[in-house]
Write a protein that holds these residues in place. Structure first.
Motif, PDB file in Angstrom:
ATOM      1  N   LEU A  82      25.115 -34.858 -12.998  1.00  0.00           N
ATOM      2  CA  LEU A  82      24.726 -36.087 -12.323  1.00  0.00           C
ATOM      3  C   LEU A  82      25.175 -36.013 -10.863  1.00  0.00           C
ATOM      4  O   LEU A  82      26.056 -35.208 -10.532  1.00  0.00           O
ATOM      5  CB  LEU A  82      25.365 -37.295 -13.013  1.00  0.00           C
ATOM      6  CG  LEU A  82      24.994 -37.499 -14.479  1.00  0.00           C
ATOM      7  CD1 LEU A  82      25.851 -38.603 -15.086  1.00  0.00           C
ATOM      8  CD2 LEU A  82      23.508 -37.820 -14.637  1.00  0.00           C
ATOM      9  N   PRO A  83      24.620 -36.832  -9.986  1.00  0.00           N
ATOM     10  CA  PRO A  83      25.001 -36.749  -8.572  1.00  0.00           C
ATOM     11  C   PRO A  83      26.499 -36.935  -8.356  1.00  0.00           C
ATOM     12  O   PRO A  83      27.126 -37.823  -8.944  1.00  0.00           O
ATOM     13  CB  PRO A  83      24.206 -37.891  -7.927  1.00  0.00           C
ATOM     14  CG  PRO A  83      23.038 -38.100  -8.830  1.00  0.00           C
ATOM     15  CD  PRO A  83      23.552 -37.826 -10.211  1.00  0.00           C
ATOM     16  N   ALA A  84      27.057 -36.080  -7.500  1.00  0.00           N
ATOM     17  CA  ALA A  84      28.447 -36.241  -7.095  1.00  0.00           C
ATOM     18  C   ALA A  84      28.548 -37.388  -6.094  1.00  0.00           C
ATOM     19  O   ALA A  84      27.559 -37.784  -5.468  1.00  0.00           O
ATOM     20  CB  ALA A  84      28.963 -34.948  -6.468  1.00  0.00           C
ATOM     21  N   VAL A  96      33.827 -36.260  -6.100  1.00  0.00           N
ATOM     22  CA  VAL A  96      33.916 -36.286  -7.554  1.00  0.00           C
ATOM     23  C   VAL A  96      32.585 -35.803  -8.122  1.00  0.00           C
ATOM     24  O   VAL A  96      31.532 -36.402  -7.853  1.00  0.00           O
ATOM     25  CB  VAL A  96      34.224 -37.695  -8.103  1.00  0.00           C
ATOM     26  CG1 VAL A  96      34.435 -37.633  -9.617  1.00  0.00           C
ATOM     27  CG2 VAL A  96      35.433 -38.311  -7.419  1.00  0.00           C
ATOM     28  N   TYR A  97      32.629 -34.719  -8.888  1.00  0.00           N
ATOM     29  CA  TYR A  97      31.432 -34.168  -9.538  1.00  0.00           C
ATOM     30  C   TYR A  97      31.325 -34.762 -10.940  1.00  0.00           C
ATOM     31  O   TYR A  97      32.288 -34.735 -11.706  1.00  0.00           O
ATOM     32  CB  TYR A  97      31.528 -32.643  -9.616  1.00  0.00           C
ATOM     33  CG  TYR A  97      31.526 -31.979  -8.264  1.00  0.00           C
ATOM     34  CD1 TYR A  97      30.327 -31.675  -7.618  1.00  0.00           C
ATOM     35  CD2 TYR A  97      32.713 -31.664  -7.622  1.00  0.00           C
ATOM     36  CE1 TYR A  97      30.321 -31.078  -6.370  1.00  0.00           C
ATOM     37  CE2 TYR A  97      32.719 -31.067  -6.370  1.00  0.00           C
ATOM     38  CZ  TYR A  97      31.521 -30.776  -5.749  1.00  0.00           C
ATOM     39  OH  TYR A  97      31.520 -30.184  -4.505  1.00  0.00           O
ATOM     40  N   TYR A  98      30.140 -35.271 -11.272  1.00  0.00           N
ATOM     41  CA  TYR A  98      29.938 -35.925 -12.569  1.00  0.00           C
ATOM     42  C   TYR A  98      28.907 -35.187 -13.422  1.00  0.00           C
ATOM     43  O   TYR A  98      27.994 -34.528 -12.909  1.00  0.00           O
ATOM     44  CB  TYR A  98      29.451 -37.362 -12.365  1.00  0.00           C
ATOM     45  CG  TYR A  98      30.528 -38.333 -11.935  1.00  0.00           C
ATOM     46  CD1 TYR A  98      31.588 -38.638 -12.786  1.00  0.00           C
ATOM     47  CD2 TYR A  98      30.476 -38.955 -10.695  1.00  0.00           C
ATOM     48  CE1 TYR A  98      32.566 -39.546 -12.396  1.00  0.00           C
ATOM     49  CE2 TYR A  98      31.448 -39.865 -10.297  1.00  0.00           C
ATOM     50  CZ  TYR A  98      32.501 -40.150 -11.163  1.00  0.00           C
ATOM     51  OH  TYR A  98      33.468 -41.036 -10.777  1.00  0.00           O
ATOM     52  N   TRP A  99      29.076 -35.346 -14.726  1.00  0.00           N
ATOM     53  CA  TRP A  99      28.108 -34.895 -15.717  1.00  0.00           C
ATOM     54  C   TRP A  99      27.852 -36.029 -16.700  1.00  0.00           C
ATOM     55  O   TRP A  99      28.695 -36.915 -16.868  1.00  0.00           O
ATOM     56  CB  TRP A  99      28.633 -33.701 -16.513  1.00  0.00           C
ATOM     57  CG  TRP A  99      28.583 -32.392 -15.805  1.00  0.00           C
ATOM     58  CD1 TRP A  99      27.632 -31.408 -15.913  1.00  0.00           C
ATOM     59  CD2 TRP A  99      29.547 -31.893 -14.860  1.00  0.00           C
ATOM     60  NE1 TRP A  99      27.938 -30.355 -15.105  1.00  0.00           N
ATOM     61  CE2 TRP A  99      29.105 -30.615 -14.445  1.00  0.00           C
ATOM     62  CE3 TRP A  99      30.744 -32.395 -14.328  1.00  0.00           C
ATOM     63  CZ2 TRP A  99      29.813 -29.850 -13.528  1.00  0.00           C
ATOM     64  CZ3 TRP A  99      31.439 -31.639 -13.404  1.00  0.00           C
ATOM     65  CH2 TRP A  99      30.973 -30.374 -13.013  1.00  0.00           C
ATOM     66  N   ALA A 100      26.704 -35.985 -17.350  1.00  0.00           N
ATOM     67  CA  ALA A 100      26.484 -36.820 -18.529  1.00  0.00           C
ATOM     68  C   ALA A 100      27.138 -36.135 -19.714  1.00  0.00           C
ATOM     69  O   ALA A 100      27.200 -34.908 -19.785  1.00  0.00           O
ATOM     70  CB  ALA A 100      24.991 -36.995 -18.778  1.00  0.00           C
ATOM     71  N   ALA A 101      27.633 -36.914 -20.669  1.00  0.00           N
ATOM     72  CA  ALA A 101      28.244 -36.351 -21.879  1.00  0.00           C
ATOM     73  C   ALA A 101      27.998 -37.304 -23.033  1.00  0.00           C
ATOM     74  O   ALA A 101      28.443 -38.460 -22.988  1.00  0.00           O
ATOM     75  CB  ALA A 101      29.746 -36.124 -21.689  1.00  0.00           C
ATOM     76  N   PRO A 133      31.275 -48.612  -5.175  1.00  0.00           N
ATOM     77  CA  PRO A 133      29.806 -48.557  -5.146  1.00  0.00           C
ATOM     78  C   PRO A 133      29.253 -47.140  -5.265  1.00  0.00           C
ATOM     79  O   PRO A 133      28.135 -46.951  -5.753  1.00  0.00           O
ATOM     80  CB  PRO A 133      29.463 -49.167  -3.780  1.00  0.00           C
ATOM     81  CG  PRO A 133      30.637 -50.019  -3.426  1.00  0.00           C
ATOM     82  CD  PRO A 133      31.827 -49.319  -3.995  1.00  0.00           C
ATOM     83  N   GLY A 134      30.021 -46.134  -4.852  1.00  0.00           N
ATOM     84  CA  GLY A 134      29.558 -44.762  -4.969  1.00  0.00           C
ATOM     85  C   GLY A 134      29.332 -44.327  -6.402  1.00  0.00           C
ATOM     86  O   GLY A 134      28.546 -43.406  -6.670  1.00  0.00           O
ATOM     87  N   ASP A 135      30.011 -44.984  -7.350  1.00  0.00           N
ATOM     88  CA  ASP A 135      29.858 -44.645  -8.765  1.00  0.00           C
ATOM     89  C   ASP A 135      28.544 -45.143  -9.353  1.00  0.00           C
ATOM     90  O   ASP A 135      28.238 -44.872 -10.519  1.00  0.00           O
ATOM     91  CB  ASP A 135      31.023 -45.221  -9.577  1.00  0.00           C
ATOM     92  CG  ASP A 135      32.253 -44.331  -9.537  1.00  0.00           C
ATOM     93  OD1 ASP A 135      32.089 -43.116  -9.362  1.00  0.00           O
ATOM     94  OD2 ASP A 135      33.373 -44.853  -9.690  1.00  0.00           O
ATOM     95  N   LEU A 136      27.759 -45.870  -8.578  1.00  0.00           N
ATOM     96  CA  LEU A 136      26.478 -46.366  -9.073  1.00  0.00           C
ATOM     97  C   LEU A 136      25.414 -45.273  -9.087  1.00  0.00           C
ATOM     98  O   LEU A 136      24.492 -45.311  -9.906  1.00  0.00           O
ATOM     99  CB  LEU A 136      26.002 -47.540  -8.210  1.00  0.00           C
ATOM    100  CG  LEU A 136      26.820 -48.833  -8.323  1.00  0.00           C
ATOM    101  CD1 LEU A 136      26.375 -49.829  -7.268  1.00  0.00           C
ATOM    102  CD2 LEU A 136      26.688 -49.429  -9.727  1.00  0.00           C
ATOM    103  N   GLU A 137      25.509 -44.303  -8.175  1.00  0.00           N
ATOM    104  CA  GLU A 137      24.463 -43.277  -8.094  1.00  0.00           C
ATOM    105  C   GLU A 137      24.393 -42.417  -9.355  1.00  0.00           C
ATOM    106  O   GLU A 137      23.302 -42.203  -9.893  1.00  0.00           O
ATOM    107  CB  GLU A 137      24.646 -42.399  -6.858  1.00  0.00           C
ATOM    108  CG  GLU A 137      23.473 -41.446  -6.647  1.00  0.00           C
ATOM    109  CD  GLU A 137      23.576 -40.619  -5.384  1.00  0.00           C
ATOM    110  OE1 GLU A 137      22.675 -39.805  -5.135  1.00  0.00           O
ATOM    111  OE2 GLU A 137      24.565 -40.779  -4.646  1.00  0.00           O
ATOM    112  N   PRO A 138      25.529 -41.895  -9.876  1.00  0.00           N
ATOM    113  CA  PRO A 138      25.411 -41.148 -11.132  1.00  0.00           C
ATOM    114  C   PRO A 138      24.924 -42.013 -12.286  1.00  0.00           C
ATOM    115  O   PRO A 138      24.215 -41.521 -13.176  1.00  0.00           O
ATOM    116  CB  PRO A 138      26.828 -40.607 -11.372  1.00  0.00           C
ATOM    117  CG  PRO A 138      27.723 -41.417 -10.499  1.00  0.00           C
ATOM    118  CD  PRO A 138      26.898 -41.840  -9.332  1.00  0.00           C
TER     119      PRO A 138
END
Length: 321
Positions: A82-84, A96-101, A133-138
């Motif tokens: 998902l988008p960092a 912060v690099y994100y993934w779906a799980a 608010p940055g956590d909304l993109e992932p």
């Protein structure tokens, strides 16, 4: 470790960051539809996703799965990237690099240190609770993938065998040439990295250096390896069309799996991957020889829904001493 993910913007891929972190948006589908797991941290009084800073010697995928386990007790396998997101901290810019799980069938439990509460909520509620608010993109990317039937996926991992003993120092059969000492350490690193996706099936060239590369992962997960003679260096040179068909058959099974092979075979593997993805993803695949360094991997994801095309690309460079 250098890496590239198709989910990240050019600014993220090219940026320099003072603090590196990783995490995951853990999801499930039940009677309420799509739900995501949010955590509350008493220290900051915020709602966010499970995440944390990178440890020494760790890769980003390993960091993401470790942090989820430490903060909420869930042993997850990573899905699509998902988008960092980035934001400013005292020491500079943090990423912060994100993934779906997908959530396993175990309850989420706050660790009582970093995390004092966990909640399963709908995306609508998550949008109203999220503090940064940055956590909304992932979250938006995860919701879009779910809407399009592309959220539940299976990983297909391509591994170039780790560093082998030099050809110039080897006088016996080429297929028996083993890993060098550095390659043996790279094989351990490959096992740790594969543990973030946990491919349930492993196929390999039968040549010694390939089998030795995946051996630590096979031992750790109590798996056996399927040996494919068509993806050795010699066989692929003589009959490239057969080697590519072998890769196609593996992908057609649409299951969680890894394939370990050789540098001369990689163009055939990459050709098959390109044929199964849209043009927006192809630039993320290696395009020039040697394509991957020894011990490096490519991860692509296939939708379980049968939509056909691959939906993401990640490339992780080799472990170095």
């Amino acid at each position: 470790m250098h890496f590239v993910r198709s989910s990240d913007s050019a600014g993220i891929r090219e940026g320099k960051f003072a603090v590196l972190a990783a995490g995951a948006l853990v999801w499930r589908v039940n009677g309420a539809g799509l739900e995501v797991l949010m955590i509350h941290r008493d220290r900051y009084d915020d709602w966010s996703w499970p995440k944390g800073k990178l440890d020494d010697g760790e890769t980003m995928p390993e960091c993401a799965t470790r942090e989820v386990f430490e903060e909420v007790g869930l042993d997850v396998e990573l899905g699509i990237p998902l988008p960092a997101m980035t934001y400013q901290v005292g020491s500079g810019q943090k990423v912060v690099y994100y993934w779906a799980a997908k959530a396993p069938n175990t309850p989420a439990v706050p660790d009582g240190k970093e995390t004092d509460a966990v909640r399963w909520v709908t995306p609508k509620v998550a949008r109203s609770w999220i503090t940064n608010p940055g956590d909304l993109e992932p979250l938006a990317a995860l919701v879009a993938a779910h809407r399009d039937g592309l959220l539940e996926t299976r990983p297909f991992v391509v591994v170039r065998h780790a560093k082998a003993k030099p050809r110039s120092n080897w006088t016996r059969e080429e297929g028996k040439r083993p890993l060098a000492a550095t390659g043996q350490r790279q094989a351990l690193a490959v096992a740790r990295l594969l543990g973030s996706w946990r491919p349930a099936k492993v196929a390999s060239s039968p040549w010694t250096r390939c089998v030795q590369t995946v051996a630590p992962y096979l031992t750790e997960r109590h798996l056996t390896v399927k040996l494919l003679g068509s993806v050795t260096e010699h066989a692929a040179t003589r009959r490239p069309e057969k080697a590519q068909r072998t890769v196609a058959k593996l992908l057609d099974r649409r299951r969680s799996q890894a394939l370990c092979t050789h540098r001369p075979v990689l163009p055939l593997v990459l050709a098959e991957l390109r044929a199964r993805m849209n043009g927006a993803l192809t630039p993320f695949l290696p395009a020039e020889d040697p394509f991957l360094r020894p011990g490096a991997v490519i991860v692509v994801h296939q939708p379980v829904s049968g939509k056909g095309t691959l939906v993401s690309v990640e490339v992780y460079d080799a472990f170095e001493d």
